[in-house]
Design a protein around this motif. Structure first.
Motif, short mmCIF file in Angstrom:
data_model
loop_
_atom_site.label_atom_id
_atom_site.label_comp_id
_atom_site.label_asym_id
_atom_site.label_seq_id
_atom_site.Cartn_x
_atom_site.Cartn_y
_atom_site.Cartn_z
N THR A 1 -4.10 -4.64 -1.14
CA THR A 1 -2.73 -4.48 -0.73
C THR A 1 -2.19 -5.72 -1.03
OG1 THR A 1 -2.61 -5.09 2.09
CG2 THR A 1 -1.66 -2.78 0.98
N TRP B 1 3.92 -4.70 1.14
CA TRP B 1 3.31 -4.97 0.92
C TRP B 1 2.88 -4.94 0.27
CZ3 TRP B 1 1.45 -2.08 5.83
CH2 TRP B 1 1.63 -2.50 6.98
N PHE C 1 2.99 1.96 2.28
CA PHE C 1 2.65 -0.02 2.14
C PHE C 1 4.02 -0.31 1.17
CE2 PHE C 1 -2.16 0.38 1.93
CZ PHE C 1 -2.34 1.13 3.39
N SER D 1 0.74 -8.13 0.67
CA SER D 1 2.16 -8.34 1.54
C SER D 1 1.95 -9.97 0.99
CB SER D 1 1.89 -8.22 2.42
OG SER D 1 0.59 -9.11 3.61
N ARG E 1 6.69 -1.00 3.83
CA ARG E 1 7.21 -2.40 4.36
C ARG E 1 7.16 -3.47 3.97
NH1 ARG E 1 6.53 1.93 6.05
NH2 ARG E 1 6.36 2.80 8.63
N GLU F 1 -2.00 -6.53 8.85
CA GLU F 1 -0.67 -6.98 8.61
C GLU F 1 0.15 -6.80 9.20
OE1 GLU F 1 0.28 -7.67 5.35
OE2 GLU F 1 -1.14 -6.94 4.27
N GLU G 1 1.39 -11.12 10.61
CA GLU G 1 2.47 -11.75 10.55
C GLU G 1 2.31 -12.58 12.36
OE1 GLU G 1 7.08 -9.89 11.35
OE2 GLU G 1 4.98 -8.23 10.14
#
Length: 206
Positions: free
Chosen positions: A98, A26, A21, A100, A24, A191, A195
């Motif tokens: 998370t 996040w 994570f 993000s 990336r 996620e 996006e």
């Protein structure tokens, strides 16, 4: 007391999730928290304030399913949001949270829920076998009173137990699964969908 190999196995799975994570973007800084069930009465959860991209086995402690620490350390401030899920559903083996950019922004743009419609990746979730599906993620107002927030989450899940996760406004995503790997798959799928939704809005689509 659980056998050491069970605790270590679950810790290693959560360590791998944290690295994945963090790479990336996040779980920036010390954000996020992770847990995994150990048995019918206990779970392993991240210690408060640990960087999720640099976790080790000392970054976790055991808690009971009322959220009480079983070791002389401080668990994540959001422990009750994890243990709620283990009490509700014995099949849940991991809960992951998370932070993000996309989940945070979308949680601020929508008031009550975010709907995800007609995406092939929706088939990553249990019970969905066609892209012609809708997943509705509730959005809860952020609240420093975690007991109160967990009560709100529980009341929603009593009405809509099929949701694969939820958002906290300005805060991020909670999702879960039968194992750490399953929960990771749900994070990755969501996620991706966040996006897509963010990019759609950038392109001027509703």
């Amino acid at each position: 007391m659980q056998p050491a190999y069970i605790v270590s196995t679950q810790a290693q799975a959560l360590i791998a999730a944290g690295r994945f994570f963090f790479e990336r973007g996040w779980v920036p800084a010390t954000s996020g928290n992770f847990s995994a069930r150990l048995d019918a009465d206990t779970a392993l959860i991240t210690v408060s304030g640990r960087h999720k991209g640099r976790l080790d086995e000392d970054s976790f402690l055991r808690v009971d399913l009322q959220g009480r620490p079983l070791e002389a350390r401080k668990p994540s401030a959001e422990t009750l949001l994890h243990t709620l899920m283990y009490r509700r559903e014995p099949a849940i083996g991991a809960v992951l949270h998370t932070h993000s950019v996309n989940s945070t922004v979308l949680s601020r743009l929508h008031r009550e829920y975010l709907e995800l419609n007609d995406y092939e990746v929706l088939k990553a979730f249990p019970g969905i076998d066609t892209h012609a599906s809708t997943v509705r993620l509730p959005i809860f107002a952020n609240d420093q009173d975690i007991a109160r927030l967990s009560g709100e989450v529980e009341r929603y899940l009593d009405r809509r137990p099929d949701t694969p996760g939820y958002l906290i406004a300005g805060h991020g995503l909670y999702t879960w699964g039968a194992s750490v790997d399953d929960a990771m798959r749900h994070v990755e799928a969501l996620e991706f969908l966040f996006e897509c939704e963010t990019l759609t809005r950038r392109m001027g689509q509703p």
